[in-house]
Enzyme design. Structure first.
Site, PDB file in Angstrom:
ATOM      1  N   GLU A  23     -19.752  49.765  48.379  1.00  0.00           N
ATOM      2  CA  GLU A  23     -18.919  50.934  48.653  1.00  0.00           C
ATOM      3  C   GLU A  23     -19.505  51.851  49.728  1.00  0.00           C
ATOM      4  O   GLU A  23     -19.156  53.030  49.802  1.00  0.00           O
ATOM      5  CB  GLU A  23     -18.687  51.725  47.366  1.00  0.00           C
ATOM      6  CG  GLU A  23     -18.013  50.956  46.254  1.00  0.00           C
ATOM      7  CD  GLU A  23     -16.561  50.569  46.553  1.00  0.00           C
ATOM      8  OE1 GLU A  23     -16.133  50.685  47.716  1.00  0.00           O
ATOM      9  OE2 GLU A  23     -15.870  50.146  45.616  1.00  0.00           O
TER      10      GLU A  23
ATOM     11  N   HIS B 109     -19.486  57.940  42.529  1.00  0.00           N
ATOM     12  CA  HIS B 109     -18.291  57.097  42.402  1.00  0.00           C
ATOM     13  C   HIS B 109     -18.402  56.348  41.080  1.00  0.00           C
ATOM     14  O   HIS B 109     -19.369  55.624  40.848  1.00  0.00           O
ATOM     15  CB  HIS B 109     -18.192  56.108  43.560  1.00  0.00           C
ATOM     16  CG  HIS B 109     -17.160  55.032  43.349  1.00  0.00           C
ATOM     17  ND1 HIS B 109     -15.872  55.308  42.938  1.00  0.00           N
ATOM     18  CD2 HIS B 109     -17.233  53.681  43.461  1.00  0.00           C
ATOM     19  CE1 HIS B 109     -15.197  54.171  42.819  1.00  0.00           C
ATOM     20  NE2 HIS B 109     -16.007  53.170  43.134  1.00  0.00           N
TER      21      HIS B 109
ATOM     22  N   HIS C  53     -16.198  54.312  37.636  1.00  0.00           N
ATOM     23  CA  HIS C  53     -15.011  53.646  37.098  1.00  0.00           C
ATOM     24  C   HIS C  53     -14.828  54.113  35.655  1.00  0.00           C
ATOM     25  O   HIS C  53     -14.666  53.305  34.749  1.00  0.00           O
ATOM     26  CB  HIS C  53     -15.174  52.129  37.137  1.00  0.00           C
ATOM     27  CG  HIS C  53     -15.541  51.574  38.474  1.00  0.00           C
ATOM     28  ND1 HIS C  53     -16.075  50.313  38.632  1.00  0.00           N
ATOM     29  CD2 HIS C  53     -15.454  52.093  39.723  1.00  0.00           C
ATOM     30  CE1 HIS C  53     -16.301  50.077  39.911  1.00  0.00           C
ATOM     31  NE2 HIS C  53     -15.940  51.153  40.593  1.00  0.00           N
TER      32      HIS C  53
ATOM     33  N   TYR D 166     -11.161  74.615  33.989  1.00  0.00           N
ATOM     34  CA  TYR D 166     -12.496  74.072  34.269  1.00  0.00           C
ATOM     35  C   TYR D 166     -12.504  73.081  35.424  1.00  0.00           C
ATOM     36  O   TYR D 166     -13.415  73.074  36.250  1.00  0.00           O
ATOM     37  CB  TYR D 166     -13.075  73.459  32.996  1.00  0.00           C
ATOM     38  CG  TYR D 166     -12.970  74.425  31.850  1.00  0.00           C
ATOM     39  CD1 TYR D 166     -13.725  75.603  31.850  1.00  0.00           C
ATOM     40  CD2 TYR D 166     -12.067  74.215  30.813  1.00  0.00           C
ATOM     41  CE1 TYR D 166     -13.593  76.528  30.832  1.00  0.00           C
ATOM     42  CE2 TYR D 166     -11.928  75.140  29.790  1.00  0.00           C
ATOM     43  CZ  TYR D 166     -12.693  76.289  29.802  1.00  0.00           C
ATOM     44  OH  TYR D 166     -12.547  77.210  28.805  1.00  0.00           O
TER      45      TYR D 166
ATOM     46  N   HIS E  33      -8.560  52.187  40.283  1.00  0.00           N
ATOM     47  CA  HIS E  33      -9.969  51.925  40.591  1.00  0.00           C
ATOM     48  C   HIS E  33     -10.915  52.906  39.909  1.00  0.00           C
ATOM     49  O   HIS E  33     -11.795  52.501  39.166  1.00  0.00           O
ATOM     50  CB  HIS E  33     -10.134  51.968  42.119  1.00  0.00           C
ATOM     51  CG  HIS E  33     -11.488  51.608  42.630  1.00  0.00           C
ATOM     52  ND1 HIS E  33     -11.713  51.244  43.931  1.00  0.00           N
ATOM     53  CD2 HIS E  33     -12.707  51.581  42.045  1.00  0.00           C
ATOM     54  CE1 HIS E  33     -12.991  50.981  44.120  1.00  0.00           C
ATOM     55  NE2 HIS E  33     -13.618  51.190  42.978  1.00  0.00           N
TER      56      HIS E  33
END
Length: 226
Positions: free
Chosen positions: A70, A89, A91, A116, A156
């Site tokens: 990535e 990043h 998942h 929040y 994703h």
């Protein structure tokens, strides 16, 4: 604290919070004119020096482990704002689930249900689908017309950027919680935070919010309590 130790601590925090199942997810942090990034196939809960790749500002490999696939996603996110010094990043399950649904509005995949997420992330656009590791992910980040510190990647997961890694980790955790609440209330007659309060909170905390209530949203006509 060294950049390496920040990454190790961040990985453990994300795993402990349930945001990084298996070997999923990747992290990076700027370290001077270089980027330190987690390697491909690593578990974020078991990071050490051998798990890290060192890249130059263009993403070229300088040493260490093979970087996560990535890299284009991270480079494009850094390029959006010079203040971004760290990227998470993940998942995580609720972010992934929310990324499989139609977005609440053009500017934000999830509605303003709690203050929040507005304080930690702001609006969260949904970026179109591209396969994990595809350089097209970077192009989608670059092309997004809406300012963001956190975004959902369709089908994703999530990407979050901040001025430092602890802040990015906290924002990723808050985004996961916001996605969870959005999913729990989906299909109900929800009460949203009023637009004037949304903007006031986002402005006070320096978070992006350029949209209003989407005209097509089922929540648009629901009056918000102030």
């Amino acid at each position: 604290m060294s950049a390496l130790q920040q990454l190790i601590d961040a990985g453990r925090t994300l795993v402990d919070a349930g945001l990084s199942p298996g070997s999923s997810g990747n992290l990076s942090v700027r370290d001077g004119d270089r980027i330190l990034m987690t390697g491909t196939g690593t578990s974020l809960g078991a990071l050490d020096a051998s798990s890290m790749a060192t890249l130059d500002a263009s993403g070229a490999h300088l040493g260490g482990a093979t970087a996560s696939k990535e890299v284009p996603l991270h480079l494009a996110t850094y390029a959006r704002d010079a203040a971004f010094q760290a990227i998470v990043h993940v998942h995580s399950p609720y972010a992934v689930a929310a990324s499989c649904l139609a977005p609440w509005s053009d500017e934000s995949a999830i509605p303003p249900l709690t203050p929040y997420v507005l304080m930690r992330v702001g609006q969260v656009p949904l970026l179109p689908f591209a396969a994990p590791g595809d350089p097209a992910l970077g192009a989608l980040v670059t092309a997004c017309p809406h300012p963001f510190r956190g975004a959902l990647l369709a089908n994703h997961g999530a990407v979050v950027a901040a001025e430092d890694l602890p802040t990015a980790v906290g924002a990723a955790i808050e985004l996961e919680e916001a996605c969870r609440i959005a999913l729990l209330t989906a299909g109900a007659e929800r009460t949203l935070i009023a637009p004037e309060h949304v903007r006031a909170i986002a402005d006070r905390w320096g978070m992006p919010w350029t949209g209003s209530y989407g005209a097509a949203s089922i929540d648009a006509a629901v009056p918000a309590r102030s």
